[in-house]
Design an enzyme around this catalytic site. Sequence first.
Site, PDB file in Angstrom:
ATOM      1  N   GLY A  89      -2.676  -4.559  -9.546  1.00 37.67           N
ATOM      2  CA  GLY A  89      -2.209  -4.461  -8.161  1.00 37.67           C
ATOM      3  C   GLY A  89      -3.400  -4.382  -7.221  1.00 37.67           C
TER       4      GLY A  89
ATOM      5  N   LEU B 159      -4.646  -1.842  -5.300  1.00 40.90           N
ATOM      6  CA  LEU B 159      -5.489  -0.673  -5.557  1.00 40.90           C
ATOM      7  C   LEU B 159      -5.944  -0.641  -7.019  1.00 40.90           C
ATOM      8  CD1 LEU B 159      -6.721   2.056  -4.805  1.00 40.90           C
ATOM      9  CD2 LEU B 159      -4.457   3.098  -5.144  1.00 40.90           C
TER      10      LEU B 159
ATOM     11  N   ILE C 126       6.771   0.674 -16.674  1.00 46.27           N
ATOM     12  CA  ILE C 126       6.788   2.140 -16.775  1.00 46.27           C
ATOM     13  C   ILE C 126       8.153   2.754 -16.464  1.00 46.27           C
ATOM     14  CG2 ILE C 126       4.294   2.250 -16.286  1.00 46.27           C
ATOM     15  CD1 ILE C 126       5.159   3.885 -13.728  1.00 46.27           C
TER      16      ILE C 126
ATOM     17  N   TYR D  92       6.658   0.901  -6.084  1.00 46.92           N
ATOM     18  CA  TYR D  92       7.538  -0.023  -5.354  1.00 46.92           C
ATOM     19  C   TYR D  92       7.074   0.092  -3.914  1.00 46.92           C
ATOM     20  CZ  TYR D  92      11.622  -2.507  -3.716  1.00 46.92           C
ATOM     21  OH  TYR D  92      12.441  -3.442  -3.138  1.00 46.92           O
ATOM     22  N   THR D  93       6.339  -0.906  -3.410  1.00 49.57           N
ATOM     23  CA  THR D  93       5.628  -0.755  -2.130  1.00 49.57           C
ATOM     24  C   THR D  93       6.213  -1.613  -1.001  1.00 49.57           C
ATOM     25  OG1 THR D  93       4.034  -2.462  -2.779  1.00 49.57           O
ATOM     26  CG2 THR D  93       3.430  -0.185  -3.258  1.00 49.57           C
TER      27      THR D  93
ATOM     28  N   TYR E 239      11.634   4.179   1.272  1.00 48.14           N
ATOM     29  CA  TYR E 239      10.330   4.162   0.596  1.00 48.14           C
ATOM     30  C   TYR E 239       9.712   5.568   0.635  1.00 48.14           C
ATOM     31  CZ  TYR E 239       5.316   3.217  -0.123  1.00 48.14           C
ATOM     32  OH  TYR E 239       4.020   3.242  -0.570  1.00 48.14           O
TER      33      TYR E 239
HETATM   34  N1  LIG Z   1      -0.253  -0.518   0.232  1.00 50.39           N
HETATM   35  C1  LIG Z   1      -0.379   0.535   1.015  1.00 50.39           C
HETATM   36  O1  LIG Z   1      -0.581   0.419   2.232  1.00 50.39           O
HETATM   37  C2  LIG Z   1      -0.265   1.934   0.419  1.00 50.39           C
HETATM   38  C3  LIG Z   1      -0.497   3.026   1.265  1.00 50.39           C
HETATM   39  C4  LIG Z   1      -0.443   4.311   0.715  1.00 50.39           C
HETATM   40  C5  LIG Z   1      -0.159   4.498  -0.619  1.00 50.39           C
HETATM   41  N2  LIG Z   1       0.080   3.424  -1.418  1.00 50.39           N
HETATM   42  C6  LIG Z   1       0.399   3.651  -2.834  1.00 50.39           C
HETATM   43  O2  LIG Z   1      -0.663   3.145  -3.636  1.00 50.39           O
HETATM   44  C7  LIG Z   1      -0.144   2.675  -4.891  1.00 50.39           C
HETATM   45  C8  LIG Z   1      -0.650   1.256  -5.139  1.00 50.39           C
HETATM   46  O3  LIG Z   1      -0.194   0.422  -4.088  1.00 50.39           O
HETATM   47  P1  LIG Z   1      -0.664  -1.106  -3.942  1.00 50.39           P
HETATM   48  O4  LIG Z   1      -0.564  -1.410  -2.502  1.00 50.39           O
HETATM   49  O5  LIG Z   1      -1.910  -1.333  -4.702  1.00 50.39           O
HETATM   50  O6  LIG Z   1       0.589  -1.825  -4.665  1.00 50.39           O
HETATM   51  P2  LIG Z   1       0.707  -3.248  -5.363  1.00 50.39           P
HETATM   52  O7  LIG Z   1      -0.403  -4.158  -4.988  1.00 50.39           O
HETATM   53  O8  LIG Z   1       2.121  -3.672  -5.147  1.00 50.39           O
HETATM   54  O9  LIG Z   1       0.486  -2.885  -6.906  1.00 50.39           O
HETATM   55  C9  LIG Z   1       1.442  -2.215  -7.666  1.00 50.39           C
HETATM   56  C10 LIG Z   1       1.316  -2.710  -9.085  1.00 50.39           C
HETATM   57  O10 LIG Z   1       2.308  -2.027  -9.874  1.00 50.39           O
HETATM   58  C11 LIG Z   1       2.970  -2.995 -10.689  1.00 50.39           C
HETATM   59  N3  LIG Z   1       4.306  -2.593 -11.049  1.00 50.39           N
HETATM   60  C12 LIG Z   1       5.451  -2.737 -10.324  1.00 50.39           C
HETATM   61  N4  LIG Z   1       6.498  -2.290 -11.028  1.00 50.39           N
HETATM   62  C13 LIG Z   1       6.013  -1.845 -12.215  1.00 50.39           C
HETATM   63  C14 LIG Z   1       6.612  -1.298 -13.366  1.00 50.39           C
HETATM   64  N5  LIG Z   1       7.942  -1.095 -13.443  1.00 50.39           N
HETATM   65  N6  LIG Z   1       5.819  -0.961 -14.412  1.00 50.39           N
HETATM   66  C15 LIG Z   1       4.490  -1.182 -14.356  1.00 50.39           C
HETATM   67  N7  LIG Z   1       3.856  -1.702 -13.294  1.00 50.39           N
HETATM   68  C16 LIG Z   1       4.618  -2.035 -12.237  1.00 50.39           C
HETATM   69  C17 LIG Z   1       3.008  -4.224  -9.808  1.00 50.39           C
HETATM   70  O11 LIG Z   1       3.302  -5.375 -10.590  1.00 50.39           O
HETATM   71  P3  LIG Z   1       4.314  -6.492 -10.043  1.00 50.39           P
HETATM   72  O12 LIG Z   1       3.688  -7.094  -8.850  1.00 50.39           O
HETATM   73  O13 LIG Z   1       4.461  -7.446 -11.184  1.00 50.39           O
HETATM   74  O14 LIG Z   1       5.607  -5.831  -9.675  1.00 50.39           O
HETATM   75  C18 LIG Z   1       1.611  -4.221  -9.212  1.00 50.39           C
HETATM   76  O15 LIG Z   1       0.663  -4.821 -10.069  1.00 50.39           O
HETATM   77  C19 LIG Z   1       1.380   2.822  -4.796  1.00 50.39           C
HETATM   78  O16 LIG Z   1       1.761   4.025  -5.405  1.00 50.39           O
HETATM   79  C20 LIG Z   1       1.643   2.914  -3.301  1.00 50.39           C
HETATM   80  O17 LIG Z   1       2.825   3.641  -3.013  1.00 50.39           O
HETATM   81  C21 LIG Z   1       0.013   2.131  -0.933  1.00 50.39           C
END
Ligand SMILES: NC(=O)c1ccc[n+]([C@@H]2O[C@H](COP(=O)([O-])OP(=O)(O)OC[C@H]3O[C@@H](n4cnc5c(N)ncnc54)[C@H](OP(=O)(O)O)[C@@H]3O)[C@@H](O)[C@H]2O)c1
Length: 289
Positions: free
Chosen positions: A17, A19, A43, A67-68, A131
């Site tokens: 993903g 991060l 997971i 789930y973002t 969310y």
């Molecule tokens: N983006 C933001 O602005 C933000 C801000 C604050 C906090 N966060 C938190 O930071 C964390 C990472 O966010 P990100 O923006 O890097 O998200 P991201 O790019 O959507 O990455 C999430 C990863 O998790 C994978 N994933 C989804 N469902 C899964 C499952 N059932 N089992 C295993 N892996 C799974 C996704 O794969 P698929 O694509 O194949 O589904 C993706 O590779 C999250 O907890 C988010 O809530 C994000």
Amino acid sequence: MIEQLANSRILILGARGMLGTDLASEFSGTAELFLLDKEELDITNEVALKTQITALRPGLIINATGYTDVAGAERNRELAFNLNCEAVKHLVAAASEVEAAVIHFSTEYVFNGQAEDGYDEAAAVSPLNVYGESKAAGESFIKSYQRGYLIRSSWLYGQAPQRGKPRGLNFVDTIIKLASEQSLVKVVNDEWGKLTYTRDLAKAVKQLISGGYAPGIYHLVNETEATWYEIAQAVYRLKNITTPLAPISSAEYAGEVKRPARAVLINTKFPRLRPWPRALTDYLNIFTL
Ligand SMILES: NC(=O)c1ccc[n+]([C@@H]2O[C@H](COP(=O)([O-])OP(=O)(O)OC[C@H]3O[C@@H](n4cnc5c(N)ncnc54)[C@H](OP(=O)(O)O)[C@@H]3O)[C@@H](O)[C@H]2O)c1
């Protein structure tokens, strides 16, 4: 808690993903790393999760899944809760069996954005949308785990696509793309937050673990707050973009999801990360569309 990174086994979930990609490169070479994403381990499958953790016996599990899709969560409440809450419960249970520390990420969306002075690590959660509710519910399992690190961050952007977002484009790249496609770019100017570079966040996470910080809640964000419009102005300056840019209100943006107006995270427990304009400059120098 994990002082000897070099001798440790670290499992990163969601490792491809946005991060997760930076966490994987930050920790590479420092420990025995296991990198898994949804294709290798879903997971939300409790049995598969427990089996994998029991087999790998990591000393540290970093959960970068989520789930973002904020708008999607309103329509798919169950999917959001399955990953952001239920899976976290099962993760903590499995981690506890092998005495692994867990790093988990949460968001400024657990707050309603009405606190003028922002939110420090001790602030009570008050989510406005599904969310935020699902992330707040997941947080509770980390908070009650004695080896749990709950890291809240906000407004993330990085080199890797944000896979959970419908178009995969982060805000910075979206602005650059819109400026090349439209004659006028309109950006919300009444929502404040702390734009955070995933590479800086990943570095801070490694520093937190190698520096022997105690488990607990941390707010790791680039400083200081800005509106989306102010950030777009900075992107324009750095990329010499001349397409007209206009500030609008969040009401005009017409999103169907309630979003916090001032979800500003305050970091009181860890050295403050660098200012967002410096991080943005690095990002745009390194990577352009
Ligand atoms: N983006 C933001 O602005 C933000 C801000 C604050 C906090 N966060 C938190 O930071 C964390 C990472 O966010 P990100 O923006 O890097 O998200 P991201 O790019 O959507 O990455 C999430 C990863 O998790 C994978 N994933 C989804 N469902 C899964 C499952 N059932 N089992 C295993 N892996 C799974 C996704 O794969 P698929 O694509 O194949 O589904 C993706 O590779 C999250 O907890 C988010 O809530 C994000």
